[in-house]
Structure formats: C-alpha cells, structure tokens
Design an enzyme around this catalytic site. Structure first.
Site, mmCIF file in Angstrom:
data_model
loop_
_atom_site.group_PDB
_atom_site.id
_atom_site.type_symbol
_atom_site.label_atom_id
_atom_site.label_comp_id
_atom_site.label_asym_id
_atom_site.label_seq_id
_atom_site.Cartn_x
_atom_site.Cartn_y
_atom_site.Cartn_z
ATOM 1 N N LYS A 14 0.829 -1.213 0.000
ATOM 2 C CA LYS A 14 0.000 0.000 0.000
ATOM 3 C C LYS A 14 0.858 1.255 0.000
ATOM 4 C CE LYS A 14 -4.163 -1.577 -0.212
ATOM 5 N NZ LYS A 14 -5.059 -1.218 -1.321
ATOM 6 N N PRO A 48 -8.481 4.948 4.110
ATOM 7 C CA PRO A 48 -9.444 4.448 5.097
ATOM 8 C C PRO A 48 -8.812 3.436 6.051
ATOM 9 C CG PRO A 48 -9.848 3.441 2.964
ATOM 10 C CD PRO A 48 -8.719 4.428 2.775
#
Length: 175
Positions: free
Chosen positions: A61, A84
């Site tokens: 990520k 998120p």
C-alpha cells in the site's frame, strides 16, 4: 491496475482529478514513531520495517501510493488520496473479504483470544461518501484519513455478543 498506470491514463484523457484509495496500511506501520504521536496524513509506514516483518499488505500500500504521488507530480495530475481504516459494512460480492474475516473470526469461534489492542473502523458507505466529497471539493488536496471509531478488541467482542448471543463468549484477552 497499479496507480501509476491509472494516473498516466488520466493524464492522457485530460482528467482533472484522480481520487486514489490507499489504506491506513500506508500510514501507520512505523515502530520508530512514539506512541504519544498522533498518526495523521503526514505519516508513512516504514518500508524497511514492513519488509523485515513481512507485512506485505502495508508495504504494498505504501509503495503503490508513493508511486502514485510520483507519477501524478510528473504528469501534472491533481491527485488526492483517501486512506481508510478497516472498512466494514454491506458487501457487494458473494465472497468474504479480509475486513469481514476480522469480525467473522469472533463469530465462528476460530479466534479463541483477542489482542490487547485497538482498531479503527469505518463504514463502507462513509468511505464512498468521502470519495465523492474529495472529488467534488476543489480545495481538497493531499491525503485524508477516513475513520469513524476506534474500539478495543474486547469492546468488539462485547458488541458481537450483544447482537449474536449464540457466539462463543469465552474469549481470553491478550492472545
């Protein structure tokens, strides 16, 4: 598709803004950060630490988001990123995703213990709304953390027992 390819395609199509969904995984994994420091949009996961601990989710990520920022700058694309926390809520697919497994392990009894830890949660519908707000707000820029609540794992188990009284309730803390 990696973010770089999407941003290149957006630049070629003269798209005015790209809203990229990253993850809290790109933000919080840093053993050198003091527990007293508030994690915010300026924080990044430590790539070496992620590699050393084989935390490939957080590593991937962070690397993907960093690549997105580099390509956006190079191509002149207005990139805004949403990070998120653990996303829960109604699912569209018929299969169980990693976020649902986080809760399901308590419902099935496969988790006999829970960690003395907290976890941040957000509803998938709030994440969708955040994307829209970011896209439609011209002044939006940079990164945005998206979270609704932070619960101790024990509180999660108590909530689940309340709504699903038949689940195993003999959990031990600090597994």
């Amino acid at each position: 598709m990696e973010p770089g390819n999407v941003i290149i395609a957006a630049a070629e199509a003269k798209v005015r803004r790209v809203v990229f969904t990253s993850s809290i995984g790109a933000v919080y994994m840093d053993p050198n950060r003091s527990p007293d420091v508030v994690v915010d949009e300026s924080c990044w996961s430590d790539l070496e630490y992620c590699k050393n601990t084989k935390n490939w989710y957080c590593y991937g990520k962070a690397v993907a988001e960093q690549a997105g920022w580099e390509v956006a700058k190079e191509k002149g694309v207005d990139l805004v990123v949403l990070n998120p926390v653990l996303v829960l809520g109604p699912i569209l697919q018929p299969t169980i995703n990693a976020s649902i497994i986080h809760i399901l392990k308590y419902l099935t009894g496969s988790a006999k213990t829970y960690a003395n830890a907290t976890q941040a949660y957000v509803d998938v519908r709030d994440v969708a709304l955040a994307h829209i707000l970011i896209f439609e707000t011209p002044s939006a820029s940079g990164r945005y953390l998206c979270a609704e609540s932070v619960l101790h794992r024990g509180d999660v188990v108590e909530i689940l027992v309340k709504y699903f009284p038949r689940i195993p309730s003999s959990y031990q803390m600090f597994g």
